[in-house]
Motif scaffolding. Structure first.
Motif, PDB file in Angstrom:
ATOM      1  N   TRP A  29     106.576  22.840  44.476  1.00  0.00           N
ATOM      2  CA  TRP A  29     105.756  22.343  43.517  1.00  0.00           C
ATOM      3  C   TRP A  29     105.388  23.441  42.379  1.00  0.00           C
ATOM      4  CZ3 TRP A  29     105.503  17.521  42.750  1.00  0.00           C
ATOM      5  CH2 TRP A  29     105.324  16.430  44.048  1.00  0.00           C
ATOM      6  N   LEU A  30     105.479  24.728  42.751  1.00  0.00           N
ATOM      7  CA  LEU A  30     105.346  25.614  41.610  1.00  0.00           C
ATOM      8  C   LEU A  30     106.340  25.569  40.651  1.00  0.00           C
ATOM      9  CD1 LEU A  30     103.658  28.261  40.775  1.00  0.00           C
ATOM     10  CD2 LEU A  30     105.525  29.446  41.728  1.00  0.00           C
ATOM     11  N   GLN A  31     107.695  25.430  41.041  1.00  0.00           N
ATOM     12  CA  GLN A  31     109.113  25.411  40.335  1.00  0.00           C
ATOM     13  C   GLN A  31     108.856  24.000  39.663  1.00  0.00           C
ATOM     14  OE1 GLN A  31     112.958  25.488  42.264  1.00  0.00           O
ATOM     15  NE2 GLN A  31     113.233  27.312  41.178  1.00  0.00           N
ATOM     16  N   LYS A  32     108.553  22.742  40.318  1.00  0.00           N
ATOM     17  CA  LYS A  32     108.743  21.668  39.631  1.00  0.00           C
ATOM     18  C   LYS A  32     107.800  21.512  38.430  1.00  0.00           C
ATOM     19  CE  LYS A  32     109.218  18.076  42.371  1.00  0.00           C
ATOM     20  NZ  LYS A  32     110.751  17.366  41.947  1.00  0.00           N
ATOM     21  N   THR A  33     106.719  22.238  38.693  1.00  0.00           N
ATOM     22  CA  THR A  33     105.868  22.164  37.407  1.00  0.00           C
ATOM     23  C   THR A  33     105.816  23.180  36.528  1.00  0.00           C
ATOM     24  OG1 THR A  33     104.186  23.292  38.707  1.00  0.00           O
ATOM     25  CG2 THR A  33     103.951  20.866  38.820  1.00  0.00           C
ATOM     26  N   GLY A  34     107.089  23.854  36.501  1.00  0.00           N
ATOM     27  CA  GLY A  34     107.529  24.739  35.354  1.00  0.00           C
ATOM     28  C   GLY A  34     107.084  26.297  35.536  1.00  0.00           C
ATOM     29  N   HIS A  35     106.773  26.704  36.518  1.00  0.00           N
ATOM     30  CA  HIS A  35     106.431  27.955  36.791  1.00  0.00           C
ATOM     31  C   HIS A  35     107.622  28.731  37.567  1.00  0.00           C
ATOM     32  CE1 HIS A  35     102.594  27.517  35.085  1.00  0.00           C
ATOM     33  NE2 HIS A  35     102.533  26.380  35.774  1.00  0.00           N
ATOM     34  N   LYS A  36     107.447  30.083  37.989  1.00  0.00           N
ATOM     35  CA  LYS A  36     108.646  30.698  38.607  1.00  0.00           C
ATOM     36  C   LYS A  36     108.147  31.264  39.929  1.00  0.00           C
ATOM     37  CE  LYS A  36     112.202  34.439  37.640  1.00  0.00           C
ATOM     38  NZ  LYS A  36     113.175  33.406  37.319  1.00  0.00           N
ATOM     39  N   PRO A  37     108.821  30.911  41.010  1.00  0.00           N
ATOM     40  CA  PRO A  37     108.592  31.199  42.425  1.00  0.00           C
ATOM     41  C   PRO A  37     109.246  32.636  42.433  1.00  0.00           C
ATOM     42  CG  PRO A  37     109.442  29.050  42.373  1.00  0.00           C
ATOM     43  CD  PRO A  37     109.746  29.604  41.059  1.00  0.00           C
ATOM     44  N   ILE A  38     108.592  33.402  43.488  1.00  0.00           N
ATOM     45  CA  ILE A  38     109.237  34.486  43.980  1.00  0.00           C
ATOM     46  C   ILE A  38     108.999  34.492  45.544  1.00  0.00           C
ATOM     47  CG2 ILE A  38     109.081  37.188  44.236  1.00  0.00           C
ATOM     48  CD1 ILE A  38     107.941  37.057  41.318  1.00  0.00           C
ATOM     49  N   VAL A  39     110.188  34.615  46.287  1.00  0.00           N
ATOM     50  CA  VAL A  39     110.104  34.630  47.600  1.00  0.00           C
ATOM     51  C   VAL A  39     110.215  36.144  48.275  1.00  0.00           C
ATOM     52  CG1 VAL A  39     111.239  33.894  49.862  1.00  0.00           C
ATOM     53  CG2 VAL A  39     111.193  32.449  47.938  1.00  0.00           C
ATOM     54  N   LEU A  40     109.165  36.531  48.863  1.00  0.00           N
ATOM     55  CA  LEU A  40     109.085  37.918  49.231  1.00  0.00           C
ATOM     56  C   LEU A  40     109.502  38.131  50.712  1.00  0.00           C
ATOM     57  CD1 LEU A  40     108.339  40.914  48.834  1.00  0.00           C
ATOM     58  CD2 LEU A  40     106.157  40.447  49.398  1.00  0.00           C
ATOM     59  N   LEU A  41     110.609  38.628  51.184  1.00  0.00           N
ATOM     60  CA  LEU A  41     111.094  38.759  52.315  1.00  0.00           C
ATOM     61  C   LEU A  41     110.399  40.223  52.797  1.00  0.00           C
ATOM     62  CD1 LEU A  41     114.641  37.130  52.434  1.00  0.00           C
ATOM     63  CD2 LEU A  41     112.338  35.977  52.943  1.00  0.00           C
ATOM     64  N   GLY A  42     109.517  39.856  54.012  1.00  0.00           N
ATOM     65  CA  GLY A  42     109.101  41.306  54.336  1.00  0.00           C
ATOM     66  C   GLY A  42     109.707  42.322  55.345  1.00  0.00           C
ATOM     67  N   ASP A  43     110.669  42.671  55.131  1.00  0.00           N
ATOM     68  CA  ASP A  43     111.569  43.396  56.100  1.00  0.00           C
ATOM     69  C   ASP A  43     110.779  44.814  56.090  1.00  0.00           C
ATOM     70  OD1 ASP A  43     112.052  44.041  53.367  1.00  0.00           O
ATOM     71  OD2 ASP A  43     114.355  44.589  53.691  1.00  0.00           O
ATOM     72  N   GLY A  44     110.001  45.228  55.408  1.00  0.00           N
ATOM     73  CA  GLY A  44     109.065  46.196  55.268  1.00  0.00           C
ATOM     74  C   GLY A  44     107.995  46.155  56.159  1.00  0.00           C
ATOM     75  N   THR A  45     107.132  45.362  55.980  1.00  0.00           N
ATOM     76  CA  THR A  45     105.939  44.798  56.711  1.00  0.00           C
ATOM     77  C   THR A  45     106.184  44.486  58.074  1.00  0.00           C
ATOM     78  OG1 THR A  45     106.051  42.796  55.304  1.00  0.00           O
ATOM     79  CG2 THR A  45     104.366  44.443  54.782  1.00  0.00           C
ATOM     80  N   THR A  46     107.483  44.042  58.142  1.00  0.00           N
ATOM     81  CA  THR A  46     107.935  43.445  59.733  1.00  0.00           C
ATOM     82  C   THR A  46     107.930  44.663  60.452  1.00  0.00           C
ATOM     83  OG1 THR A  46     108.925  41.338  58.729  1.00  0.00           O
ATOM     84  CG2 THR A  46     109.563  42.327  61.045  1.00  0.00           C
ATOM     85  N   LYS A  47     108.214  45.840  59.880  1.00  0.00           N
ATOM     86  CA  LYS A  47     108.316  47.144  60.787  1.00  0.00           C
ATOM     87  C   LYS A  47     106.834  47.512  61.372  1.00  0.00           C
ATOM     88  CE  LYS A  47     112.223  49.128  58.372  1.00  0.00           C
ATOM     89  NZ  LYS A  47     113.095  49.246  59.300  1.00  0.00           N
ATOM     90  N   ILE A  48     105.827  46.765  60.634  1.00  0.00           N
ATOM     91  CA  ILE A  48     104.531  47.399  61.283  1.00  0.00           C
ATOM     92  C   ILE A  48     104.065  46.163  62.033  1.00  0.00           C
ATOM     93  CG2 ILE A  48     102.127  47.875  60.288  1.00  0.00           C
ATOM     94  CD1 ILE A  48     103.359  48.803  57.793  1.00  0.00           C
ATOM     95  N   GLY A  49     104.118  44.763  61.440  1.00  0.00           N
ATOM     96  CA  GLY A  49     103.428  43.961  62.465  1.00  0.00           C
ATOM     97  C   GLY A  49     102.231  43.482  61.996  1.00  0.00           C
ATOM     98  N   ASP A  50     102.214  42.227  61.443  1.00  0.00           N
ATOM     99  CA  ASP A  50     100.899  41.359  61.020  1.00  0.00           C
ATOM    100  C   ASP A  50      99.999  41.235  62.311  1.00  0.00           C
ATOM    101  OD1 ASP A  50      98.648  40.108  59.918  1.00  0.00           O
ATOM    102  OD2 ASP A  50      99.942  38.370  59.083  1.00  0.00           O
ATOM    103  N   PRO A  51      98.712  41.770  62.432  1.00  0.00           N
ATOM    104  CA  PRO A  51      97.980  41.604  63.368  1.00  0.00           C
ATOM    105  C   PRO A  51      97.147  40.241  63.510  1.00  0.00           C
ATOM    106  CG  PRO A  51      96.790  42.960  62.106  1.00  0.00           C
ATOM    107  CD  PRO A  51      98.171  42.849  61.250  1.00  0.00           C
ATOM    108  N   THR A  52      97.265  39.553  62.144  1.00  0.00           N
ATOM    109  CA  THR A  52      96.399  38.403  62.037  1.00  0.00           C
ATOM    110  C   THR A  52      96.723  37.470  63.146  1.00  0.00           C
ATOM    111  OG1 THR A  52      96.550  38.821  59.677  1.00  0.00           O
ATOM    112  CG2 THR A  52      95.829  36.427  60.382  1.00  0.00           C
ATOM    113  N   GLY A  53      95.662  36.954  63.682  1.00  0.00           N
ATOM    114  CA  GLY A  53      95.683  35.837  64.575  1.00  0.00           C
ATOM    115  C   GLY A  53      96.331  36.349  65.890  1.00  0.00           C
ATOM    116  N   LYS A  54      96.426  37.593  66.256  1.00  0.00           N
ATOM    117  CA  LYS A  54      97.287  37.970  67.483  1.00  0.00           C
ATOM    118  C   LYS A  54      96.125  38.734  68.235  1.00  0.00           C
ATOM    119  CE  LYS A  54     100.993  36.231  66.220  1.00  0.00           C
ATOM    120  NZ  LYS A  54     101.587  35.237  66.555  1.00  0.00           N
TER     121      LYS A  54
END
Length: 421
Positions: free
Chosen positions: A62-87
């Motif tokens: 929807w961001l793109q369809k309404t005229g804005h620019k999306p950035i997809v951030l692939l977390g190959d760096g943060t994956t090395k740490i691991g998100d503790p959220t909800g775990k």
């Protein structure tokens, strides 16, 4: 939310995407004036995302369809740490090779939903290892560390959950929130990215990034989160009886994906049509008013629209045709999940419980034995009366055996063709 000026925030509000926002009025003014860049981060913990990530992907669409620019951030760096959220415990640490494999699988999903390229609203895809991988530990502590207090970090849900349950939280994981905040800072520096989108479980991490950008660069940054999506019976979105509903074709067939949406509970139809399709709101309002058997037509529309968006037009049409043949005409759909069995092995006979387990129609033999006893197991639409039954080549019909676990789960068995020559 009345009075929103920007098309993007209006759309998100009307369709039920907004749970929390920082300075919504200021963001609305900014987005009404001109296009901005916004991002969402996705860690590379599996070779596919599942449907639980679909709300965030649709926000980028929807961001793109309404005229804005999306950035997809692939977390190959943060994956090395691991998100503790909800775990309750630390994620398994992945090798560099595993992370790269997962990243490749995840990257392909976004090409179905948003357009990448060099245009003003074309999406970008970036990897946070590009900046996290080059950080010096002492420099990071000196430059970024002073902007985080242990007192405040201990108040975040991802930390409190572990401490309240007396589960260990490693120092490695404790750094995750700092790394994610740094991602927002770096994207603001590199890309002039002003908005982070994410699920409600990421609210604390998003706030950290906004604060870090203000403290270190004097930047005004914004955050918007989507609600945690649960089904009408309170279950977390993204799971089925057979496991996660993966977005990649390699992980889950188009038929199974279509069927997941077709099995939506009546009370969820309108909400899911608003979130996971682009149908006009007045049409959705009409569909969610349907009752009785008519609501099934709305579910088929939901399944078709969601599958078309994720897997393409041909896959959606084929899945619908298979469902019609399987359920309405009592036939066998050609793209049902299929397991190939050696001809000699099938000829000798295979226990029905073992065969159902091999076909992925149950998680354990105990579960499948109960299914047989309750009359829910069928072979070629005929009820299985005994858990000792042997299934053999005698059960083949036009070279296939149809297995059914209840009314909604089906699979095919076929012989290895080379053994039939």
């Amino acid at each position: 939310m009345v009075g929103l000026k920007s098309e993007f925030l209006q759309t998100l509000s009307e369709r039920g995407f907004i749970h929390q926002a920082t300075d919504l009025e200021g963001l609305d003014e900014r987005m009404a004036e001109s296009a901005i860049k916004a991002y969402i981060g996705f860690d590379c913990t599996a070779p596919s995302l599942h449907v639980g990530s679909l709300v965030q992907i649709m926000m980028l669409r929807w961001l793109q369809k309404t005229g804005h620019k999306p950035i997809v951030l692939l977390g190959d760096g943060t994956t090395k740490i691991g998100d503790p959220t909800g775990k309750d415990e630390a994620r398994k640490l992945l090798s560099d090779e595993d992370i790269e494999t997962n990243l490749t699988g995840i990257r392909s999903i976004f090409e179905q939903f948003i357009t990448f390229g060099d245009g003003t609203t074309d999406a970008e895809m970036v990897r946070n290892l590009d900046w996290l991988g080059g950080l010096g530990y002492i420099e990071m502590l000196r430059d970024v560390g002073p902007h985080f207090t242990i007192n405040r970090m201990l108040t975040f849900e991802s930390v409190k959950l572990r401490l309240d349950r007396e589960q260990p939280l490693t120092f490695l994981e404790f750094n995750y929130m700092i790394m994610q905040a740094y991602d927002f800072l770096e994207l603001a520096r590199r890309e002039n990215c002003q908005l982070q989108l994410g699920g409600s479980d990421q609210w604390g991490n998003i706030i950290n990034g906004i604060e870090l950008g203000r403290r270190m660069e004097g930047k005004t940054l914004y955050g918007v989160t989507s609600p945690l999506i649960t089904t009408a019976d309170g279950k977390k979105m993204g799971k089925s009886e057979n496991g996660a509903i993966w977005l990649n074709e390699d992980a889950l067939s188009a038929y199974d994906y279509w069927q997941f949406w077709r099995n939506t509970q009546d009370a969820d139809v309108g909400r899911f049509l608003r979130l996971f399709t682009e149908l006009p709101l007045d049409e959705i309002a009409r569909l969610e008013e349907l009752e009785g058997q008519e609501i099934n037509e709305a579910k088929k529309i939901l399944a078709g629209e969601a599958t078309r968006m994720c897997r393409g037009e041909d896959a959606a049409l084929q899945a619908a045709a298979t469902a019609q043949k399987t359920f309405e005409q009592g036939g066998v759909g050609s793209d049902l999940p299929t397991t190939t069995i050696n001809h000699d092995r099938l000829k000798a006979g295979i226990n029905v419980v073992d065969l159902f387990l091999e076909a992925g129609l149950g998680k354990s033999k105990g579960e499948l034995r109960r299914l047989v006893k309750q009359g829910g197991a069928k072979i070629n639409d005929e009820k299985v009366d005994s858990e000792e039954l042997l299934v053999s080549t005698d059960n083949l019909k036009e070279g296939l055996i149809k297995l059914s676990a209840g009314k909604k789960r089906h699979a095919l068995i076929k012989c290895n063709s080379s053994d039939l020559i």
